[in-house]
Design a protein around this motif. Structure first.
Motif, PDB file in Angstrom:
ATOM      1  N   UNK A 196     -98.984  62.653 -35.672  1.00 32.74           N
ATOM      2  CA  UNK A 196     -99.393  62.027 -34.397  1.00 32.74           C
ATOM      3  C   UNK A 196     -98.555  60.792 -34.108  1.00 32.74           C
ATOM      4  N   UNK A 197     -98.251  60.596 -32.824  1.00 26.91           N
ATOM      5  CA  UNK A 197     -97.683  59.335 -32.378  1.00 26.91           C
ATOM      6  C   UNK A 197     -98.832  58.445 -31.940  1.00 26.91           C
ATOM      7  N   UNK A 198     -98.867  57.218 -32.465  1.00 27.41           N
ATOM      8  CA  UNK A 198     -99.994  56.325 -32.195  1.00 27.41           C
ATOM      9  C   UNK A 198     -99.464  54.939 -31.842  1.00 27.41           C
ATOM     10  N   UNK A 199    -100.329  54.082 -31.331  1.00 29.31           N
ATOM     11  CA  UNK A 199     -99.977  52.671 -31.259  1.00 29.31           C
ATOM     12  C   UNK A 199    -101.044  51.896 -32.009  1.00 29.31           C
ATOM     13  N   UNK A 200    -100.674  50.758 -32.558  1.00 27.24           N
ATOM     14  CA  UNK A 200    -101.571  50.000 -33.419  1.00 27.24           C
ATOM     15  C   UNK A 200    -101.499  48.522 -33.043  1.00 27.24           C
ATOM     16  N   UNK A 201    -102.639  47.831 -33.144  1.00 26.29           N
ATOM     17  CA  UNK A 201    -102.664  46.389 -32.883  1.00 26.29           C
ATOM     18  C   UNK A 201    -102.561  45.638 -34.200  1.00 26.29           C
ATOM     19  N   UNK A 202    -101.910  44.490 -34.147  1.00 25.00           N
ATOM     20  CA  UNK A 202    -101.701  43.674 -35.342  1.00 25.00           C
ATOM     21  C   UNK A 202    -102.434  42.344 -35.215  1.00 25.00           C
ATOM     22  N   UNK A 203    -102.399  41.558 -36.288  1.00 29.38           N
ATOM     23  CA  UNK A 203    -102.977  40.217 -36.280  1.00 29.38           C
ATOM     24  C   UNK A 203    -104.485  40.226 -36.202  1.00 29.38           C
ATOM     25  N   UNK A 204    -105.052  39.169 -35.615  1.00 21.87           N
ATOM     26  CA  UNK A 204    -106.509  39.042 -35.571  1.00 21.87           C
ATOM     27  C   UNK A 204    -107.115  40.129 -34.697  1.00 21.87           C
ATOM     28  N   UNK A 205    -106.366  40.684 -33.756  1.00 18.05           N
ATOM     29  CA  UNK A 205    -106.874  41.779 -32.923  1.00 18.05           C
ATOM     30  C   UNK A 205    -107.175  43.025 -33.754  1.00 18.05           C
ATOM     31  N   UNK A 206    -106.491  43.177 -34.887  1.00 16.12           N
ATOM     32  CA  UNK A 206    -106.717  44.343 -35.747  1.00 16.12           C
ATOM     33  C   UNK A 206    -108.138  44.327 -36.323  1.00 16.12           C
ATOM     34  N   UNK A 207    -108.624  43.125 -36.626  1.00 21.22           N
ATOM     35  CA  UNK A 207    -110.014  43.037 -37.104  1.00 21.22           C
ATOM     36  C   UNK A 207    -110.994  43.254 -35.971  1.00 21.22           C
ATOM     37  N   UNK A 230    -104.746  43.859 -41.072  1.00 19.44           N
ATOM     38  CA  UNK A 230    -103.879  43.207 -40.081  1.00 19.44           C
ATOM     39  C   UNK A 230    -103.153  44.241 -39.224  1.00 19.44           C
ATOM     40  N   UNK A 231    -103.577  45.515 -39.334  1.00 15.73           N
ATOM     41  CA  UNK A 231    -102.981  46.578 -38.507  1.00 15.73           C
ATOM     42  C   UNK A 231    -103.995  47.708 -38.365  1.00 15.73           C
TER      43      UNK A 231
END
Lengths: 85, 85, 85, 85, 85
Positions: free
Chosen positions: B47-58, B71-72
């Motif tokens: 699958x192609x996905x997108x992921x958020x990093x940093x505090x947004x990951x939590x 963190x991802x």
């Protein structure tokens, strides 16, 4: 803030509910790398924009939408810049 | 948010209790570098996905799981994108 | 989370009191660059591990140690991963 | 903090209201990559400056302007530095 | 945390008041790139140090100085490290 060119729109039916239905744009940076950003100001393909990253990206969505999940938010369309001579 | 392709599942018996038993996926970015992300939406290899990093990951894990260490976090499976012409 | 191999232990007598006496490991990433991480799970040289960065690195130390200064904390020893075929 | 040279001013009529009318400078880093920063101290083209990133960039705007959206804020004009011999 | 060598002192008369008069060191990383860090432990030119970045850099200044603007703070002078054999 980094500078990007808008390169298209991401279609993503299976997405995290915390992202609601906000438009997601494909942004291309100065090296050609693409990233995904939330668009709050209505950009068009080809626009040059700058985007904020990190916790500021959530803050850019405003108090009533600060729960939305993002780490990159478009904050302005660039008209031009005056380069140092 | 960065774009990745899911490249496998991480097996890790000796892990931090704060990560509970959430699935950890191996993600490969546009340059071939691999990273580890928490998967909340059930992705498959390839699958192609997108992921958020940093505090947004939590934050992406929701109020009741915001204590989880990450963190991802994968936030969407990409169908396709409309490229600028 | 990034993937690293444990490459040794950092000896550092003149250190910030906010780091207490937690072990500091030298981690080598996929490109050979070294970084320093707090080790909470007891790794050995040569182990492949993944580590969380940013504010999550402090959260990984638990409520009673969240005051400890770190931006990289080892969170798991990797057994292996199933690569996509 | 990273070191940059001020390379011009960004003109951006269609910008996020959370950025108010603060001047936005184009900064060029050591590799030639350009970024956009909020300028709080009044820099001129050609100045060498250093800028803080992340949540510190908002904090640098002061308590009464911490709501302003930024992830990079100029914090000082560099006179010179003493290099190790 | 990243590893750096102290390469000099930054002289900066026109600086943000939130940085007070804390010493600012020029740090050189493994690739030769320089950055600016707040020095809380009294380093000398040529020392090998490690520094914390992000919000941890402010936390490293202690409760009474957490308002100081920084995104990189030196946290320890490295004596040596035991490399894996």
């Amino acid at each position: 803030m980094n500078i990007f060119q808008v390169d298209g729109t991401l279609v993503c039916t299976d997405r995290h509910p915390g992202m609601e239905k906000l438009p997601l744009r494909i942004l291309r940076d100065q090296k050609g790398k693409i990233q995904v950003a939330v668009d709050t100001i209505g950009t068009c393909d080809g626009n040059w924009v700058y985007a904020v990253s990190g916790s500021a990206a959530r803050q850019a969505l405003g108090q009533e939408r600060v729960h939305i999940i993002t780490d990159l938010t478009i904050c302005g369309i660039i008209d031009f810049w005056d380069e140092a001579e």
